[in-house]
Structure formats: structure tokens, C-alpha cells
Design an enzyme around this catalytic site. Structure first.
Site, PDB file in Angstrom:
ATOM      1  N   ASP A  50       0.891  -1.067   0.001  1.00 33.97           N
ATOM      2  CA  ASP A  50      -0.049  -0.030   0.165  1.00 33.97           C
ATOM      3  C   ASP A  50       0.913   1.188  -0.136  1.00 33.97           C
ATOM      4  OD1 ASP A  50       0.752  -0.148   2.735  1.00 33.97           O
ATOM      5  OD2 ASP A  50      -1.105   0.062   3.434  1.00 33.97           O
ATOM      6  N   SER A  51       2.214   1.094  -0.093  1.00 41.54           N
ATOM      7  CA  SER A  51       3.205   1.992  -0.302  1.00 41.54           C
ATOM      8  C   SER A  51       2.915   2.810  -1.700  1.00 41.54           C
ATOM      9  CB  SER A  51       4.486   1.669  -0.199  1.00 41.54           C
ATOM     10  OG  SER A  51       4.826   0.498  -1.098  1.00 41.54           O
ATOM     11  N   ASP A  91      -1.132  -6.184  -0.402  1.00 37.45           N
ATOM     12  CA  ASP A  91      -1.397  -5.540   1.025  1.00 37.45           C
ATOM     13  C   ASP A  91      -2.805  -5.403   1.073  1.00 37.45           C
ATOM     14  OD1 ASP A  91       0.603  -5.155   2.819  1.00 37.45           O
ATOM     15  OD2 ASP A  91       1.135  -3.079   1.612  1.00 37.45           O
ATOM     16  N   LYS A 137      -1.043  -9.417   2.625  1.00 33.68           N
ATOM     17  CA  LYS A 137      -0.366  -8.969   3.946  1.00 33.68           C
ATOM     18  C   LYS A 137      -1.120  -8.144   4.679  1.00 33.68           C
ATOM     19  CE  LYS A 137       3.401  -6.098   3.559  1.00 33.68           C
ATOM     20  NZ  LYS A 137       2.999  -4.923   4.408  1.00 33.68           N
ATOM     21  N   GLU A 169       9.604  -4.184   9.921  1.00 37.93           N
ATOM     22  CA  GLU A 169      10.158  -2.889   9.432  1.00 37.93           C
ATOM     23  C   GLU A 169      10.428  -1.850  10.701  1.00 37.93           C
ATOM     24  OE1 GLU A 169       7.094  -0.696   6.890  1.00 37.93           O
ATOM     25  OE2 GLU A 169       8.313   1.054   6.769  1.00 37.93           O
TER      26      GLU A 169
HETATM   27  O1  KIV Z   1       3.729  -1.114   1.519  1.00 43.64           O
HETATM   28  C1  KIV Z   1       4.783  -1.358   1.494  1.00 43.64           C
HETATM   29  O2  KIV Z   1       5.558  -1.387   0.466  1.00 43.64           O
HETATM   30  C2  KIV Z   1       5.244  -2.302   2.639  1.00 43.64           C
HETATM   31  C3  KIV Z   1       6.735  -2.520   2.668  1.00 43.64           C
HETATM   32  C4  KIV Z   1       7.479  -1.224   2.939  1.00 43.64           C
HETATM   33  C5  KIV Z   1       7.030  -3.654   3.566  1.00 43.64           C
HETATM   34  O3  KIV Z   1       4.545  -2.685   3.433  1.00 43.64           O
END
Ligand code: KIV
Length: 275
Positions: free
Chosen positions: A44-45, A83, A113, A182
Site C-alpha cells: 500500500d506504499s 497489501d 499482507k 519494519e
Molecule cells: O507497503 C509496502 O511497500 C510495505 C513494505 C514497506 C514492507 O509494506
């Protein structure tokens, strides 16, 4: 060879390091997959690096499905993990299972995730029981940024470190196949890695973790809004792109692009009739 959750299990047993990178589109997923990365995370980044938000709070299920499905079409061998966005699983176990199911059916994920420890174990257990592999995420959990008070290293006090260890054990017990750590001190990540049977995937958690994950724009030098301490820039693609964009503008303005080799032809007898 196709990577699955069994690949993760085997790697931990054999002490082989796992690799994970984020991707949010078909072309990038294809490149990462062809490079032999074990797993692609549709993080979700994408809220930050693709959509330009300040945080991940505004990311929706529709965003994750849209980008997840594109990545899944590009990934042949890598395990695609999507995510679960903010408020798609925190609200109830029912919502968590329904939304995880959508990420599998519509996003074609191989796993999902979600962020959190003991408080989301009922969700992890129910999603896993529905036949959906779950990767947990502990330490700095960006969806809780408002509660954490900013992007800070987690687990530094005795109490916080003990809680993180207990949460790691709890998510394993609930059925998670792996856990992302993290922004936690390397020595704490080492303890967690040794105590767990499932692999730990670190980002800002030192190199004793069973695997590593990075946001690909960070690794390639394509995102300059902020660069966390844990990022290593493996290439300066951002500069290469800017140089190419500048050259494109120059050649268009000078009239040297497109050249003869980029043109399509028309038969002379047809052309004569046009004048
Ligand atoms: O959203 C994301 O990219 C993440 C990573 C930083 C692990 O959760």
C-alpha cells in the site's frame, strides 16, 4: 521455478535468504520476476510512490485490486502478495475474510499482507482458515502512523521489544506464513528471527532476517520525497529517466525526432491523387 509459501518455509529451513520487492504495474512486475526475485509485494506504499499521498491511509481496496491484478499478470514465478489497505481488515473478522478474498479473486494474489500483532490474530486465523496465506507486518506499521506519532524506529524500550517478540509469536501461532519487520533494531530482529519458525522479512531490520524487502523506487533512486536510512540505492534510474526526458524534449524542439526511420510510408500513386 514458481515461488509459493512452501518456498518460504523451505528457505527458512535451509537458511537461504529470501528476496522481495514491491511493484505496482505489469511492466515492472515482469522485470522483477525475470530478475528472479522470490516475491513481489503490491504494497500500500503505492499511496506514496504511485498516487502521491503523504501516507497510506487513503489507499482503497479498488486501488489494491487494480494494481495487484496488473502485477499478477506480469509475475510468472514470483509469489504475488497484495497489501490489505487501511480499514479493510481492522473493522471485523468478517470484513477481513471478504476483503482478503477479493484480493485473491479479483487481484489474483498468491497471499495477502496485513499490519498488526495480537490484535489482528483473529483476522489472520480466519483468513488462513479460508485457504488464503497471510504475511504479517510488525514494527513500524505505516497504517498506524497517527497512533505511532510518526515514522520512528519501533521496539527500542524493554516493554516495546518484549511486545514485538510476543506479537511475532502470536502471528505465527495464528497461521501467518511470514512476517515483515519494519524499522526495528537489528538485534531485536535477530532475536525474533531465531525464535520464529516462519521467515522474517526485514526492511530497516538489519541483515540477520531471513529475507529482505524494499520499495523498488527507493532501490532505483526514483523517489526523492524522502529516503529512509535503511534504503540502499542500487542505481540512479531517476537521473537516467530525467536525462532521457530532457533529450526527448530537445530533439522534438530541434525537429530531429521523429527521424525518417520512425515514419510510415504511403504508395506514390496514392499520394499523387491527394494533391
Ligand atoms: O507497503 C509496502 O511497500 C510495505 C513494505 C514497506 C514492507 O509494506
Amino acid at each position: 521455478m514458481k515461488n509459493t509459501v512452501l518456498t518460504f518455509k523451505e528457505a527458512k529451513k535451509k537458511g537461504e535468504k529470501l528476496t522481495m520487492l514491491t511493484a505496482y504495474d505489469y511492466s515492472t512486475a515482469k522485470l522483477i520476476d525475470e530478475a528472479g526475485v522470490n516475491s513481489i509485494l503490491v504494497g500500500d506504499s503505492l499511496g506514496n510512490v504511485i498516487l502521491g499521498y503523504e501516507d497510506t491511509i487513503s489507499v482503497t481496496m479498488e486501488d489494491m485490486i487494480h494494481h495487484g491484478a496488473a502485477v499478477a499478470r506480469g509475475a510468472k514465478d514470483a509469489l504475488v502478495v497484495i497489501d490489505m489497505p487501511f480499514m479493510s481488515y481492522q473493522t471485523s473478522v468478517y470484513d477481513a475474510v471478504v476483503n482478503a478474498g477479493r484480493l485473491m479473486k479479483e487481484g489474483r494474489a498468491g497471499a495477502v499482507k496485513l499490519e498488526g500483532g495480537a490484535e489482528v490474530c483473529p483476522q489472520i486465523a480466519a483468513i488462513t482458515a479460508a485457504g488464503i496465506p497471510v504475511c504479517a507486518h510488525l514494527g513500524l506499521t505505516p497504517q498506524s502512523i497517527n497512533a505511532l506519532g510518526g515514522f520512528k524506529v519501533q521496539g527500542k524500550s524493554e516493554e516495546a521489544a518484549k511486545k514485538l517478540i510476543a506479537d511475532a509469536k502470536a502471528v505465527q501461532e495464528a497461521g501467518a506464513y511470514a512476517v515483515v519487520l519494519e524499522c526495528v533494531p537489528a538485534k531485536l530482529a535477530e532475536i525474533v528471527t531465531k525464535e520464529l519458525d516462519i521467515p522474517t522479512i526485514g526492511i530497516g531490520a538489519g541483515n540477520v532476517c531471513d529475507g529482505q524487502v524494499l520499495v523498488y523506487q527507493d532501490l532505483l533512486g526514483m523517489f526523492s520525497d524522502f529516503t529512509p536510512k535503511f534504503v540502499k540505492r542500487f542505481a540512479n534510474v531517476g537521473e537516467v529517466m530525467k536525462e532521457a526526458f530532457r533529450n526527448y524534449c530537445k530533439e522534438v524542439q530541434e525537429g530531429t525526432f521523429p527521424g525518417k526511420e520512425h515514419e510510415f510510408k504511403i504508395a506514390d500513386d496514392v499520394l499523387e491523387k491527394l494533391y
